[in-house]
Design a protein around this motif. Sequence first.
Motif, PDB file in Angstrom:
ATOM      1  N   ALA A  23      13.206   7.835 -11.149  1.00  0.00           N
ATOM      2  CA  ALA A  23      12.780   6.408 -11.312  1.00  0.00           C
ATOM      3  C   ALA A  23      11.759   6.221  -9.967  1.00  0.00           C
ATOM      4  O   ALA A  23      10.718   5.585 -10.314  1.00  0.00           O
ATOM      5  CB  ALA A  23      13.618   5.163 -11.298  1.00  0.00           C
ATOM      6  N   ARG A  24      12.151   6.549  -8.930  1.00  0.00           N
ATOM      7  CA  ARG A  24      11.169   6.551  -7.672  1.00  0.00           C
ATOM      8  C   ARG A  24      10.055   7.090  -7.798  1.00  0.00           C
ATOM      9  O   ARG A  24       8.944   6.869  -7.425  1.00  0.00           O
ATOM     10  CB  ARG A  24      11.808   7.004  -6.259  1.00  0.00           C
ATOM     11  CG  ARG A  24      13.084   6.310  -5.745  1.00  0.00           C
ATOM     12  CD  ARG A  24      13.633   6.437  -4.399  1.00  0.00           C
ATOM     13  NE  ARG A  24      14.450   7.916  -4.594  1.00  0.00           N
ATOM     14  CZ  ARG A  24      15.685   7.820  -4.732  1.00  0.00           C
ATOM     15  NH1 ARG A  24      16.240   6.749  -5.004  1.00  0.00           N
ATOM     16  NH2 ARG A  24      16.450   8.785  -5.038  1.00  0.00           N
ATOM     17  N   TYR A  25       9.945   8.576  -8.387  1.00  0.00           N
ATOM     18  CA  TYR A  25       8.901   9.165  -8.673  1.00  0.00           C
ATOM     19  C   TYR A  25       7.823   8.783  -9.525  1.00  0.00           C
ATOM     20  O   TYR A  25       6.613   8.559  -9.229  1.00  0.00           O
ATOM     21  CB  TYR A  25       9.129  10.589  -9.267  1.00  0.00           C
ATOM     22  CG  TYR A  25       8.250  11.661  -9.891  1.00  0.00           C
ATOM     23  CD1 TYR A  25       7.397  12.411  -9.104  1.00  0.00           C
ATOM     24  CD2 TYR A  25       8.266  11.666 -11.243  1.00  0.00           C
ATOM     25  CE1 TYR A  25       6.341  12.969  -9.571  1.00  0.00           C
ATOM     26  CE2 TYR A  25       7.143  12.384 -11.636  1.00  0.00           C
ATOM     27  CZ  TYR A  25       6.417  13.292 -10.980  1.00  0.00           C
ATOM     28  OH  TYR A  25       5.277  14.087 -11.350  1.00  0.00           O
ATOM     29  N   LEU A  26       8.495   8.087 -10.607  1.00  0.00           N
ATOM     30  CA  LEU A  26       7.432   7.369 -11.760  1.00  0.00           C
ATOM     31  C   LEU A  26       6.683   6.077 -11.145  1.00  0.00           C
ATOM     32  O   LEU A  26       5.799   5.806 -11.213  1.00  0.00           O
ATOM     33  CB  LEU A  26       8.310   7.130 -13.034  1.00  0.00           C
ATOM     34  CG  LEU A  26       8.709   8.329 -13.836  1.00  0.00           C
ATOM     35  CD1 LEU A  26       9.643   7.923 -15.008  1.00  0.00           C
ATOM     36  CD2 LEU A  26       7.501   8.863 -14.201  1.00  0.00           C
ATOM     37  N   GLN A  27       7.753   5.490 -10.384  1.00  0.00           N
ATOM     38  CA  GLN A  27       7.149   4.016  -9.596  1.00  0.00           C
ATOM     39  C   GLN A  27       6.155   4.517  -8.755  1.00  0.00           C
ATOM     40  O   GLN A  27       5.003   3.800  -8.598  1.00  0.00           O
ATOM     41  CB  GLN A  27       8.352   3.544  -9.096  1.00  0.00           C
ATOM     42  CG  GLN A  27       8.166   2.248  -8.490  1.00  0.00           C
ATOM     43  CD  GLN A  27       9.476   1.577  -7.626  1.00  0.00           C
ATOM     44  OE1 GLN A  27      10.326   2.223  -7.350  1.00  0.00           O
ATOM     45  NE2 GLN A  27       9.106   0.346  -7.391  1.00  0.00           N
ATOM     46  N   ARG A  71       0.168   4.876  -7.182  1.00  0.00           N
ATOM     47  CA  ARG A  71      -0.958   5.765  -6.761  1.00  0.00           C
ATOM     48  C   ARG A  71      -2.085   5.538  -7.753  1.00  0.00           C
ATOM     49  O   ARG A  71      -3.184   5.236  -7.552  1.00  0.00           O
ATOM     50  CB  ARG A  71      -0.586   7.132  -6.869  1.00  0.00           C
ATOM     51  CG  ARG A  71       0.069   7.755  -5.433  1.00  0.00           C
ATOM     52  CD  ARG A  71      -0.220   9.248  -5.372  1.00  0.00           C
ATOM     53  NE  ARG A  71       0.564   9.951  -6.327  1.00  0.00           N
ATOM     54  CZ  ARG A  71       1.852  10.314  -6.319  1.00  0.00           C
ATOM     55  NH1 ARG A  71       2.635   9.893  -5.453  1.00  0.00           N
ATOM     56  NH2 ARG A  71       2.166  10.800  -7.408  1.00  0.00           N
ATOM     57  N   LEU A  72      -1.716   5.598  -8.971  1.00  0.00           N
ATOM     58  CA  LEU A  72      -2.842   5.288 -10.382  1.00  0.00           C
ATOM     59  C   LEU A  72      -3.431   3.907 -10.258  1.00  0.00           C
ATOM     60  O   LEU A  72      -4.627   3.879 -10.217  1.00  0.00           O
ATOM     61  CB  LEU A  72      -2.316   5.493 -11.669  1.00  0.00           C
ATOM     62  CG  LEU A  72      -1.731   6.873 -12.152  1.00  0.00           C
ATOM     63  CD1 LEU A  72      -0.964   7.160 -13.326  1.00  0.00           C
ATOM     64  CD2 LEU A  72      -3.061   7.911 -12.232  1.00  0.00           C
ATOM     65  N   ALA A  73      -2.694   3.010  -9.974  1.00  0.00           N
ATOM     66  CA  ALA A  73      -3.041   1.491  -9.745  1.00  0.00           C
ATOM     67  C   ALA A  73      -4.093   1.580  -8.590  1.00  0.00           C
ATOM     68  O   ALA A  73      -5.058   0.673  -8.366  1.00  0.00           O
ATOM     69  CB  ALA A  73      -1.932   0.681  -9.319  1.00  0.00           C
ATOM     70  N   ASN A  74      -3.703   2.184  -7.313  1.00  0.00           N
ATOM     71  CA  ASN A  74      -4.575   2.035  -6.175  1.00  0.00           C
ATOM     72  C   ASN A  74      -5.955   2.645  -6.280  1.00  0.00           C
ATOM     73  O   ASN A  74      -7.002   2.455  -5.875  1.00  0.00           O
ATOM     74  CB  ASN A  74      -4.059   2.918  -5.135  1.00  0.00           C
ATOM     75  CG  ASN A  74      -2.712   1.960  -4.294  1.00  0.00           C
ATOM     76  OD1 ASN A  74      -2.753   0.717  -4.538  1.00  0.00           O
ATOM     77  ND2 ASN A  74      -1.918   2.615  -3.623  1.00  0.00           N
ATOM     78  N   LYS A  75      -5.828   3.818  -7.242  1.00  0.00           N
ATOM     79  CA  LYS A  75      -6.879   4.813  -7.501  1.00  0.00           C
ATOM     80  C   LYS A  75      -8.086   3.921  -8.476  1.00  0.00           C
ATOM     81  O   LYS A  75      -9.058   3.823  -8.023  1.00  0.00           O
ATOM     82  CB  LYS A  75      -6.445   5.910  -8.416  1.00  0.00           C
ATOM     83  CG  LYS A  75      -7.385   7.313  -8.109  1.00  0.00           C
ATOM     84  CD  LYS A  75      -6.672   8.416  -8.860  1.00  0.00           C
ATOM     85  CE  LYS A  75      -7.267   9.772  -8.415  1.00  0.00           C
ATOM     86  NZ  LYS A  75      -6.857  10.760  -9.261  1.00  0.00           N
ATOM     87  N   GLU A  76      -7.311   3.058  -9.337  1.00  0.00           N
ATOM     88  CA  GLU A  76      -8.373   2.436 -10.292  1.00  0.00           C
ATOM     89  C   GLU A  76      -8.874   1.228  -9.279  1.00  0.00           C
ATOM     90  O   GLU A  76      -9.821   0.749  -9.767  1.00  0.00           O
ATOM     91  CB  GLU A  76      -7.398   1.740 -11.356  1.00  0.00           C
ATOM     92  CG  GLU A  76      -7.291   2.820 -12.522  1.00  0.00           C
ATOM     93  CD  GLU A  76      -6.127   2.329 -13.461  1.00  0.00           C
ATOM     94  OE1 GLU A  76      -5.633   1.124 -13.586  1.00  0.00           O
ATOM     95  OE2 GLU A  76      -5.793   2.949 -14.409  1.00  0.00           O
ATOM     96  N   ARG A  77      -8.008   0.633  -8.444  1.00  0.00           N
ATOM     97  CA  ARG A  77      -8.618  -0.495  -7.594  1.00  0.00           C
ATOM     98  C   ARG A  77      -9.705  -0.101  -6.753  1.00  0.00           C
ATOM     99  O   ARG A  77     -10.622  -0.769  -6.454  1.00  0.00           O
ATOM    100  CB  ARG A  77      -7.347  -1.021  -6.846  1.00  0.00           C
ATOM    101  CG  ARG A  77      -7.229  -2.494  -6.898  1.00  0.00           C
ATOM    102  CD  ARG A  77      -6.231  -3.281  -5.899  1.00  0.00           C
ATOM    103  NE  ARG A  77      -5.836  -2.404  -4.691  1.00  0.00           N
ATOM    104  CZ  ARG A  77      -4.421  -2.001  -4.592  1.00  0.00           C
ATOM    105  NH1 ARG A  77      -3.863  -2.536  -5.847  1.00  0.00           N
ATOM    106  NH2 ARG A  77      -3.811  -1.526  -3.702  1.00  0.00           N
TER     107      ARG A  77
END
Length: 341
Positions: free
Chosen positions: A324-328, A333-339
């Motif tokens: 759960a921590r890994y997926l979170q 990271r993906l959200a930051n990348k997109e931002r």
Amino acid sequence: GAPSSSQQAGVCEGRQAGRLMRPDDANIVGNVHGGMILKMIEEAGCIIGTRHCNTQNGDRCLAALVRVEKTEFLFPMFIGEVAHVTAEITYTSKHSLEVQVKVIAENLLTGAKKLANKAALWYVPCSLANVEKIMDVPPIKYATAEEEEQGRKRYEAQKLERLETKARIDEVVPLPPNPEQYTVGFSQSSLIHLVAPSDCTLHNNVHGGVTMKLMDEVAGIVAFRHCNTNIVTASVEAINFHRKIHKGCVVTVTGRLTFVSDKSMEIEVLVDASSLMEAKKQKYRAVSAFFTFISLDKDNKPLPVPALKIEGEEEQRRFEEGKARYLQNKAKRLANKERHQ
């Protein structure tokens, strides 16, 4: 002495320090230990925090580390590089302060610089006359009201998480005899360390950086035993300092695998302490954290990690929590990348 006018206004200067990475800071392949970087970060935070808290009248005090937020190791550092550490106080509450630290790695031969690590640490000022007395923190000036509000939100979040972590302190399970390869028991490792005066602050308590270095060493042994390859620290989930460790204590630092993905390993590290001198040698949990390690080939490219063989309900529960921590973290990271795109 009386604080200067700039100190009274609460403006806090940053702190900078540089240090050449030596062979004894690194593993046999030349990668600098994550624990060495954590130790340098903590020293920088402690100095700036202590300096700031002593700009007021009253007892002299020392900034004690209580928590390190999630820390990412963005690039591995190598022997011969210079680590430039900068620290800045970014938030103050009545009794605690947040210090943000950056580590820039400089290659002396090429002049190339890169951000190797950044971390946020929380300190509490303890009086030198009475270690149990927590001092007030002089306020700092914020550039904007929004900056202060963001800091307050970070403060509330870490306070809540510290309480939650205290509530779920797992016990260390003894090793099974002849454990099978790739099981939790096979790679579980412990290190026993007697706290010497050189490990301690002016309060005769262990430096947070010393403890984190030991934790990283144990996590590294666990990761190496599981993969048998070159391994490096990729990140550390929040490190919580539950109780102080005093001079003359024996600390047992234990690491065990909790979760393994295709390319990473999560290792829970628990630090237990007990007094060597006192009649009641009761063990207590002092620090806990989750370290993430990755396995690297000779070109420092990530290698696949062997799957973890789970045995029993407890290991399954810890594995699911780790997943759960890994997926979170992956989603963040993906959200930051997109931002940033």
